[in-house]
Design a protein around this motif. Structure first.
Motif, PDB file in Angstrom:
ATOM      1  N   GLU A   1       0.840  -1.197   0.000  1.00  0.00           N
ATOM      2  CA  GLU A   1       0.000   0.000   0.000  1.00  0.00           C
ATOM      3  C   GLU A   1       0.879   1.251   0.000  1.00  0.00           C
ATOM      4  OE1 GLU A   1      -2.371   1.297   3.553  1.00  0.00           O
ATOM      5  OE2 GLU A   1      -4.017   0.638   2.261  1.00  0.00           O
ATOM      6  N   GLU A   2       0.696   2.084  -1.008  1.00  0.00           N
ATOM      7  CA  GLU A   2       1.480   3.313  -1.112  1.00  0.00           C
ATOM      8  C   GLU A   2       0.604   4.541  -0.868  1.00  0.00           C
ATOM      9  OE1 GLU A   2       3.972   3.632  -4.593  1.00  0.00           O
ATOM     10  OE2 GLU A   2       4.470   1.492  -4.530  1.00  0.00           O
ATOM     11  N   GLY A   3       1.289   5.604  -0.499  1.00  0.00           N
ATOM     12  CA  GLY A   3       0.660   6.916  -0.401  1.00  0.00           C
ATOM     13  C   GLY A   3       1.618   7.921  -0.990  1.00  0.00           C
ATOM     14  N   CYS A   4       1.177   9.155  -1.164  1.00  0.00           N
ATOM     15  CA  CYS A   4       2.026  10.150  -1.810  1.00  0.00           C
ATOM     16  C   CYS A   4       1.670  11.528  -1.254  1.00  0.00           C
ATOM     17  CB  CYS A   4       1.792  10.126  -3.324  1.00  0.00           C
ATOM     18  SG  CYS A   4       2.796  11.313  -4.237  1.00  0.00           S
ATOM     19  N   LEU A   5       2.689  12.328  -0.971  1.00  0.00           N
ATOM     20  CA  LEU A   5       2.435  13.670  -0.450  1.00  0.00           C
ATOM     21  C   LEU A   5       1.692  14.539  -1.453  1.00  0.00           C
ATOM     22  CD1 LEU A   5       5.818  14.395   1.370  1.00  0.00           C
ATOM     23  CD2 LEU A   5       3.657  13.619   2.366  1.00  0.00           C
TER      24      LEU A   5
ATOM     25  N   VAL B   1      -4.797   9.368   0.306  1.00  0.00           N
ATOM     26  CA  VAL B   1      -5.109   8.234  -0.571  1.00  0.00           C
ATOM     27  C   VAL B   1      -4.022   7.170  -0.403  1.00  0.00           C
ATOM     28  CG1 VAL B   1      -5.477   7.494  -2.950  1.00  0.00           C
ATOM     29  CG2 VAL B   1      -6.287   9.747  -2.201  1.00  0.00           C
ATOM     30  N   TYR B   2      -4.426   5.975  -0.020  1.00  0.00           N
ATOM     31  CA  TYR B   2      -3.496   4.853   0.161  1.00  0.00           C
ATOM     32  C   TYR B   2      -4.050   3.651  -0.593  1.00  0.00           C
ATOM     33  CZ  TYR B   2      -1.572   7.787   3.825  1.00  0.00           C
ATOM     34  OH  TYR B   2      -1.007   8.839   4.509  1.00  0.00           O
ATOM     35  N   LEU B   3      -3.290   3.167  -1.572  1.00  0.00           N
ATOM     36  CA  LEU B   3      -3.784   2.095  -2.431  1.00  0.00           C
ATOM     37  C   LEU B   3      -2.661   1.123  -2.763  1.00  0.00           C
ATOM     38  CD1 LEU B   3      -5.823   4.399  -4.832  1.00  0.00           C
ATOM     39  CD2 LEU B   3      -6.831   2.700  -3.279  1.00  0.00           C
ATOM     40  N   ASP B   4      -3.061  -0.121  -3.067  1.00  0.00           N
ATOM     41  CA  ASP B   4      -2.089  -1.165  -3.383  1.00  0.00           C
ATOM     42  C   ASP B   4      -1.464  -0.942  -4.755  1.00  0.00           C
ATOM     43  OD1 ASP B   4      -2.423  -2.491  -1.016  1.00  0.00           O
ATOM     44  OD2 ASP B   4      -3.808  -3.996  -1.818  1.00  0.00           O
TER      45      ASP B   4
ATOM     46  N   PHE C   1       1.868   7.190  -8.362  1.00  0.00           N
ATOM     47  CA  PHE C   1       1.544   5.802  -7.992  1.00  0.00           C
ATOM     48  C   PHE C   1       0.125   5.413  -8.397  1.00  0.00           C
ATOM     49  CE2 PHE C   1      -1.292   5.218  -4.315  1.00  0.00           C
ATOM     50  CZ  PHE C   1      -1.422   6.508  -3.811  1.00  0.00           C
ATOM     51  N   VAL C   2      -0.768   6.379  -8.432  1.00  0.00           N
ATOM     52  CA  VAL C   2      -2.155   6.057  -8.814  1.00  0.00           C
ATOM     53  C   VAL C   2      -2.236   5.582 -10.271  1.00  0.00           C
ATOM     54  CG1 VAL C   2      -3.335   7.484  -7.110  1.00  0.00           C
ATOM     55  CG2 VAL C   2      -2.556   8.529  -9.251  1.00  0.00           C
TER      56      VAL C   2
ATOM     57  N   ILE D   1      -1.248   3.300 -16.259  1.00  0.00           N
ATOM     58  CA  ILE D   1      -0.331   2.393 -16.943  1.00  0.00           C
ATOM     59  C   ILE D   1      -0.424   1.011 -16.317  1.00  0.00           C
ATOM     60  CG2 ILE D   1       1.303   4.129 -17.781  1.00  0.00           C
ATOM     61  CD1 ILE D   1       3.004   3.647 -15.318  1.00  0.00           C
ATOM     62  N   ALA D   2      -1.457   0.817 -15.503  1.00  0.00           N
ATOM     63  CA  ALA D   2      -1.614  -0.465 -14.789  1.00  0.00           C
ATOM     64  C   ALA D   2      -2.129  -1.530 -15.736  1.00  0.00           C
ATOM     65  CB  ALA D   2      -2.560  -0.315 -13.616  1.00  0.00           C
TER      66      ALA D   2
END
Ligand code: NI
Length: 200
Positions: free
Chosen positions: A117-121, A126-129, A172-173, A199-200
């Motif tokens: 699970e990542e988040g970004c400043l 928002v925290y997502l795998d 990351f999203v 790009i997922a």
């Protein structure tokens, strides 16, 4: 990268050329740009000479990162399109020096492909795998311009890949494959899913 487990850090006045206080300040030198801002989508340029101006920028990035309780920050997030990253996985330990990466390149990936699970400043709340390789080898220059190599795993490997994406205008999203969770997670925090470039 945002930490979901940050507690207040005590002040840091220890060795380390670029070490700054980890105490969060109320008026950091830079505001962090948020999802939807075009500066986050602009690729960063390589840094030619690692001089005092680069070190000053890295210091200001660290102060801004600590103010936001983050563990990683890339220069494009403050609107500076240079290949410069700061990372500190020990924001609660005032004596632990941060990592400064100039012109980082991934030279090999290994380990397994893992989900974390990542988040970004730049996308607060928002925290997502995200799926990424668990190990990366990188080459970079440090804050004194010295060539370095590093093999990273665990959270460090994750953070390096996340921050290096910022240098290419990738967030990351863009790598989140679960569209339902992505859309609801963004909307809950007031972000527009149309700003994702999947790009997922
Ligand atoms: Ni980020």
């Amino acid at each position: 990268m945002a930490s979901s487990f940050a507690r207040l850090a005590r002040s840091a006045e220890r060795s380390g050329r670029l070490q700054v206080s980890k105490e969060p300040v109320d008026n950091p030198p830079y505001d962090i740009h948020k999802l939807g801002d075009v500066v986050l989508r602009t690729p960063a340029r390589r840094i030619g000479k690692v001089d005092e101006a680069v070190r000053d920028l890295a210091r200001d990035m660290l102060v801004s990162m600590y103010a936001a309780r983050g563990i990683g920050l890339a220069a494009p997030q403050i609107g500076v399109h240079q290949q410069l990253l700061v990372i500190d996985l020990e924001i609660e330990d005032p004596a632990s020096p941060p990592l400064v990466l100039v012109n980082p390149e991934i030279t090999a990936v290994g380990g397994s492909i893992c989900t974390y699970e990542e988040g970004c400043l730049s996308i607060p709340g928002v925290y997502l795998d995200v799926v990424r390789p668990s190990v990366v080898d990188i080459a970079y220059r440090d804050e004194m311009g010295r060539p370095k190599r590093l093999k990273a795993d665990g959270l460090m490997a994750r953070c390096i890949q996340h921050e290096m994406d910022h240098l290419n205008g990738v967030l990351f999203v863009d790598r989140v494959s679960d569209a339902d969770k992505l859309n609801s997670g963004l909307k809950e925090q007031g972000f527009d899913p149309a700003d994702v470039r999947s790009i997922a």
